[in-house]
Motif scaffolding. Structure first.
Motif: not given
Length: 178
Positions: A112-116
């Motif tokens: 999720r952090k990578r996607a954001v």
């Protein structure tokens, strides 16, 4: 023509929309996956909405096309719209790829952090184009509405019945010059 938001405004709106969907979920792993999907979709939808808000410059009447060329350069406009289109396409692709990764991942929070970060990076990459398009929008909105209609002028000596003629043949109120 809708207002063109900045990169930060697009991201804020997308994150808020995704956070609402995430709050509805009980399973945190599933919530993170849905968050990634929602952010990607929200960014994509907003960018597509911006592109669709601009007219096709080839279809514009000559007056507006020439004004756009003089004021901004149609090539520059197309380049900025193309950059927004590129970002829309890639945010959707990256969002879908990261959703698949988060389904297979042990820790969906990392994905999720990578996607954001990736989505924010792409949107910030086109921030100058978004600001330019908003400037264009603000100027184009102020251009006069020129319709391709005909105008009739009735001219003649004083007191020969020009105003009376106009009243009889139309519903218009004659405009008398002083």
């Amino acid at each position: 023509m809708p207002t063109v938001p900045t990169a930060d405004e697009i991201l804020d709106r997308s994150f808020r929309r995704a956070a609402k969907k995430m709050a509805e979920k009980n399973n945190k792993e599933r919530a993170n996956t849905d968050f990634v999907r929602a952010v990607g979709a929200a960014v994509h939808d907003r960018l597509v909405y911006i592109i669709r808000g601009f007219p096709e410059f080839e279809d514009l009447p000559p007056f507006y096309r020439e004004m756009a060329e003089i004021l901004f350069g149609i090539d520059r406009l197309k380049q900025s719209l193309g950059a927004v289109g590129w970002a829309a396409k890639h945010t959707k692709m990256v969002g879908n790829q990261l959703v698949l990764q988060s389904r297979k991942a042990d820790d969906t929070l990392v994905v999720r952090k990578r996607a954001v970060a990736r989505l924010a990076s792409m949107v910030h990459q086109i921030d100058k184009d978004l600001r330019f398009l908003n400037e264009v929008r603000n100027v184009l909105r102020k251009l006069p509405n020129i319709e391709d209609t005909f105008t009739i002028v009735i001219a003649g000596y004083p007191n020969v019945g020009k105003s009376s003629f106009i009243r009889r043949v139309s519903s218009a109120e004659p405009e008398v010059a002083s």
